[in-house]
Scaffold this motif. Structure first.
Motif, mmCIF file in Angstrom:
data_model
loop_
_atom_site.group_PDB
_atom_site.id
_atom_site.type_symbol
_atom_site.label_atom_id
_atom_site.label_comp_id
_atom_site.label_asym_id
_atom_site.label_seq_id
_atom_site.Cartn_x
_atom_site.Cartn_y
_atom_site.Cartn_z
ATOM 1 N N ILE A 113 16.382 9.925 -15.744
ATOM 2 C CA ILE A 113 15.395 10.755 -16.426
ATOM 3 C C ILE A 113 15.603 10.672 -17.929
ATOM 4 C CG2 ILE A 113 14.426 13.069 -16.643
ATOM 5 C CD1 ILE A 113 15.453 13.660 -13.867
ATOM 6 N N PHE A 114 14.515 10.420 -18.642
ATOM 7 C CA PHE A 114 14.563 10.358 -20.094
ATOM 8 C C PHE A 114 13.610 11.412 -20.645
ATOM 9 C CE2 PHE A 114 15.925 6.312 -18.563
ATOM 10 C CZ PHE A 114 16.954 5.958 -19.432
ATOM 11 N N SER A 115 13.677 11.591 -21.969
ATOM 12 C CA SER A 115 12.757 12.553 -22.554
ATOM 13 C C SER A 115 12.195 12.003 -23.855
ATOM 14 C CB SER A 115 13.453 13.882 -22.777
ATOM 15 O OG SER A 115 12.462 14.860 -22.975
ATOM 16 N N THR A 116 11.335 12.772 -24.491
ATOM 17 C CA THR A 116 10.694 12.296 -25.716
ATOM 18 C C THR A 116 11.570 12.564 -26.928
ATOM 19 O OG1 THR A 116 9.560 14.407 -25.742
ATOM 20 C CG2 THR A 116 8.328 12.509 -24.926
ATOM 21 N N GLY A 117 11.301 11.862 -28.015
ATOM 22 C CA GLY A 117 12.072 12.029 -29.239
ATOM 23 C C GLY A 117 11.296 12.720 -30.347
ATOM 24 N N ILE A 169 10.795 12.331 -18.014
ATOM 25 C CA ILE A 169 10.171 11.054 -17.660
ATOM 26 C C ILE A 169 11.128 10.276 -16.755
ATOM 27 C CG2 ILE A 169 9.249 8.886 -18.581
ATOM 28 C CD1 ILE A 169 8.709 10.770 -21.156
ATOM 29 N N TYR A 170 10.685 10.061 -15.542
ATOM 30 C CA TYR A 170 11.516 9.357 -14.568
ATOM 31 C C TYR A 170 11.241 7.870 -14.697
ATOM 32 C CZ TYR A 170 12.345 13.831 -12.221
ATOM 33 O OH TYR A 170 12.724 15.098 -11.930
ATOM 34 N N ILE A 176 11.750 -7.841 -10.712
ATOM 35 C CA ILE A 176 11.956 -6.462 -11.174
ATOM 36 C C ILE A 176 10.639 -5.695 -11.245
ATOM 37 C CG2 ILE A 176 12.938 -5.044 -13.019
ATOM 38 C CD1 ILE A 176 14.094 -7.789 -14.116
ATOM 39 N N ASN A 177 10.607 -4.517 -10.653
ATOM 40 C CA ASN A 177 9.479 -3.611 -10.826
ATOM 41 C C ASN A 177 9.965 -2.404 -11.603
ATOM 42 O OD1 ASN A 177 6.972 -4.447 -9.290
ATOM 43 N ND2 ASN A 177 8.625 -4.890 -7.846
ATOM 44 N N VAL A 178 9.227 -2.046 -12.651
ATOM 45 C CA VAL A 178 9.612 -0.876 -13.434
ATOM 46 C C VAL A 178 8.488 0.135 -13.328
ATOM 47 C CG1 VAL A 178 10.294 -0.021 -15.702
ATOM 48 C CG2 VAL A 178 10.842 -2.364 -15.050
ATOM 49 N N SER A 179 8.837 1.383 -13.033
ATOM 50 C CA SER A 179 7.798 2.399 -13.021
ATOM 51 C C SER A 179 8.281 3.614 -13.793
ATOM 52 C CB SER A 179 7.418 2.770 -11.593
ATOM 53 O OG SER A 179 8.547 3.258 -10.928
ATOM 54 N N ALA A 180 7.318 4.377 -14.326
ATOM 55 C CA ALA A 180 7.656 5.570 -15.090
ATOM 56 C C ALA A 180 6.715 6.672 -14.653
ATOM 57 C CB ALA A 180 7.500 5.294 -16.570
ATOM 58 N N ALA A 181 7.256 7.876 -14.512
ATOM 59 C CA ALA A 181 6.422 8.999 -14.108
ATOM 60 C C ALA A 181 6.837 10.230 -14.886
ATOM 61 C CB ALA A 181 6.592 9.249 -12.616
ATOM 62 N N GLU A 182 5.826 11.018 -15.317
ATOM 63 C CA GLU A 182 6.137 12.276 -16.002
ATOM 64 C C GLU A 182 5.656 13.372 -15.073
ATOM 65 O OE1 GLU A 182 6.612 15.567 -17.961
ATOM 66 O OE2 GLU A 182 4.506 14.993 -17.963
ATOM 67 N N LYS A 183 6.586 14.237 -14.662
ATOM 68 C CA LYS A 183 6.286 15.150 -13.567
ATOM 69 C C LYS A 183 5.209 16.194 -13.898
ATOM 70 C CE LYS A 183 8.209 13.099 -10.615
ATOM 71 N NZ LYS A 183 9.222 12.695 -9.741
ATOM 72 N N SER A 184 5.333 16.871 -15.091
ATOM 73 C CA SER A 184 4.435 18.008 -15.328
ATOM 74 C C SER A 184 2.977 17.569 -15.424
ATOM 75 C CB SER A 184 4.854 18.766 -16.578
ATOM 76 O OG SER A 184 4.715 17.933 -17.701
#
Ligand code: ADP
Ligand code: MG
Length: 658
Positions: free
Chosen positions: A461-465, A508-509, A520-528
């Motif tokens: 999990i990452f977050s914004t800067g 952000i997952y 390689i498959n990369v995916s990103a999801a933001e839960k809210s």
């Protein structure tokens, strides 16, 4: 660019080590193909007396391997390029000297590579055929002398089609599915291009597996005694690969891989060619070296006899290289001993030593702990190479493995596993380089370390800067350095439309999912906000094994510096978020604190720390900026802010009790 901040991230990690499924039942036969740079081979699972064994399929000339060469007869149908007569294998090799521009060999070096790739540029200068840039995708393509442009995948497909036909004739049935092997260091793009070649040939490539893994598979299949650590030393026509594998009760795990993409039999041939040209011009002073090297046909003939002499010297102590009328009606006759060849090529042989040592180091294994050494590739028939390998590992290489056939046999075994013919085999491969994403300040955040077993799936999990960020740009990098600018960008994923929140708040997952083919498959999801994006990473150009070694070396050399820069970035990231939090609190409780006499001073302090942070961000490599000073100032500020709130609360309570 909007950047991630790793600060305050909840870190979670889902990691799976799925084993190759043995339950994928495929009703039909799956053949195994070693699509080699120099030679290819095909094998199947034979069922005789209830015993299943991998068996080589001979080609229509009765040969167990087929030269990976495709040639076009441009004169056969000059008007209709697509109907030109095509020759494959030995038939193509035989006419090489007189049709060099239209005889495509070693095209595997180009498969899935960008035209501007260093490896491609190097090949352009030495290959007798024309390499052009594809207008559609910028990759390296091939052109015949009359302008028929084809991709290396198309050339590969002609070879695969030939091997498919040979198999069908031999087995008396239609063959639709195959397992194809690739070098362990092949990246996604090269693996995809190999699968494409299969598709073009009408073959469903169920899986691409690594060549050394296939070799170990064919070695370890029958014999439970073959449990243990295995080194696969593969010296072929143009490349050298070393892999360390762990076999345990049918589970094959690649522990490390290394090698050299520009070292192989061709280099040995060239040493001999140079030697015989020198001898020839010494005997015929009226002829210069330059005029011979300019003559393509003569060079091809010299190369052929040199290769033959090299092969002879693997079996006999001395040989005579003879070529009548080689140039200007002069004859060539040079004798050569095995010892002379060993001396001439010792520097080439020695170049295999450092990659072996590095692979052992990466796998954290001492040479004496290797249980079996398997030799793969035609060059390992050279006695001197066998003795060098013996010296490296302190034991004789296994003599039961056929170096030309073992990779195809292993591919057939994997095919048998997929078709359900063979049970109880599991296969584990590894990633050649660390994969991760760019985070705050250009730092590299690894997700999947080098030499991780695939298939693998990992989420962090990452977050914004930045406050109110509504999108993030996820840049995927491959490499060993702490900063992304020193690594290789292999993909880019944009996640937009996320709910604007203070920095550090969105979750952000990011998920990396590498399949059994190494894609390689990369995916990103933001839960809210429920936003999701994904990409399959197909890099523009490949990293050679040499580049990989170089990157690892550089990473080791720069580790201290890189770590320092990373630590600085992290400190600043923390300070930045601390300041933002304080400012937000100040805004929210302005009424409460604004009458405190310390208040204006703290606001001033915030400003000055903010300025230091901005100054740092603008010059993040300027080591004269003392990040610790910024940290100290931030910590002090935090203390003061706390005091301010405590006093304000006390004063408020006093006020209330009055
Ligand atoms: P690739 O994996 O690149 O397709 P191979 O494993 O088929 O290549 O190896 C081809 C190389 O091995 C060629 O350079 C060939 O000259 C060399 N070679 C084949 N047989 C022998 C031998 N008996 N002794 C030495 N070299 C050999
Ligand atoms: Mg090979």
């Amino acid at each position: 660019m909007l950047k991630f901040s790793t600060y305050n991230c909840l870190k979670s990690c889902i990691r799976s080590r799925l084993l190759y499924s043995t339950s994928t039942q495929v009703a039909k036969r799956v053949i195994g193909i070693d699509l080699g740079t120099t030679n290819s081979a095909v094998a199947y699972i034979r069922d005789s007396n209830d015993k299943k064994s991998a068996t080589i399929i001979e080609n229509d000339e009765g040969q167990r391997t087929t030269p990976s060469i495709v040639a076009f007869d441009t004169k056969s149908s000059p008007q209709n390029r697509d109907q030109m007569k095509t020759l494959v294998g030995m038939a193509a090799k035989r006419q090489n000297a007189i049709n060099a521009e239209n005889t495509f060999f070693a095209t595997k070096r180009l498969i899935g590579r960008a035209y501007h790739d260093k490896e491609v540029q190097r090949d352009i200068s030495v290959m007798p055929y024309k390499i052009v840039k594809s207008e559609s995708n910028g990759q390296a393509y091939l052109s015949t002398s009359n302008g028929l442009v084809q991709s290396p995948s198309q050339i590969g497909s002609i070879l695969l089609k030939y091997l498919k036909r040979v198999s069908e004739e031999y087995l008396g049935e239609e063959v639709k599915m195959a397992v194809v092997t690739v070098p362990a260091y092949f990246n996604d793009s090269q693996r995809q291009a190999t699968k494409d070649a299969g598709k073009l040939a009408g073959l469903n490539v169920l899986r691409v597996i690594n060549e050394p893994t296939a070799a170990a598979l064919s070695f370890g299949i029958d014999d439970k005694r073959n449990n243990g650590l295995i080194a696969v030393y593969d010296l072929g026509g143009g490349t050298f690969d070393i892999s360390i594998l762990d076999i345990e009760d049918g589970v094959f795990e690649v522990r490390a891989t290394n090698g050299d993409t520009h070292l192989g039999g061709e280099d040995f041939d060239n040493v001999i060619v140079n030697y015989i040209i020198d001898t020839f011009v010494k005997e015929n002073p009226e002829i210069t070296r330059e005029e011979i090297t300019k003559n393509r046909e003569t060079m091809q003939r010299l190369k052929d006899v040199s290769e033959r002499a090299k092969i002879d010297l693997s079996h006999v102590k001395e040989t005579v290289i003879e070529l009548p009328f080689v140039y200007k009606s002069k004859h060539l006759k040079v004798s050569m001993t095995e010892e002379e060849l060993d001396n001439m090529t010792s520097s080439l042989i020695n170049r295999t030593i450092p990659p072996v040592k590095q692979a052992l180091k990466d796998a954290d294994i001492e040479p004496e702990n290797i249980d079996e050494v398997i030799l793969v590739g035609g060059m390992t028939r050279m006695p001197k190479i066998r003795s060098v390998v013996k010296g490296l590992f302190g034991k004789s290489p296994n003599s039961s493995v056929n170096p030309d056939e073992t990779v195809a046999l292993g591919a057939a075994i994997q095919g048998g596993v997929l078709s359900g013919e063979i049970k109880n085999v599991l296969l584990l491969d590894v990633t050649p380089l660390t994969l991760g994403i760019e985070t705050f300040g250009g730092a590299f955040s690894p997700l999947i370390p080098r030499n991780t077993t695939v298939p693998v799936k990992k989420t962090e999990i990452f977050s914004t800067g930045v406050d109110g960020q509504t999108g993030v740009d996820i840049k995927v990098f491959q490499g060993e350095r702490g900063l992304v600018r020193n690594n290789k960008l292999i993909g880019d994923l944009k996640l937009t439309g996320i709910t604007p929140l203070p920095k550090g708040m969105p979750q952000i997952y990011v998920t990396f999912d590498i399949d059994a083919d190494g894609i390689i498959n990369v995916s990103a999801a933001e839960k809210s906000s429920g936003k999701e994006q994904s990409i399959t990473v197909i890099p523009n150009s490949g990293l050679s094994e040499q580049e990989i070694s170089k990157l690892i070396e550089e990473a080791n050399a720069n580790r201290t510096q890189d770590n320092l820069i990373r630590q600085r970035l992290e400190l600043i990231s923390k300070a930045d978020i601390m300041i933002s939090d304080t400012e937000n609190l100040f805004k929210r409780y302005e009424q409460l604190i604004s009458n405190e006499k310390e208040y204006p001073k703290v606001v001033e302090d915030i400003k000055s720390v903010r300025q230091s942070i901005s100054k740092f961000k603008a010059n993040e490599n300027d080591m004269s900026i003392d990040v610790n000073e910024i940290k100290k100032a931030t910590d002090a500020l935090q203390g003061k802010a706390l005091k301010l709130f405590q006093n304000a609360t006390k004063n408020q309570q006093k006020q209330a009790s009055k």
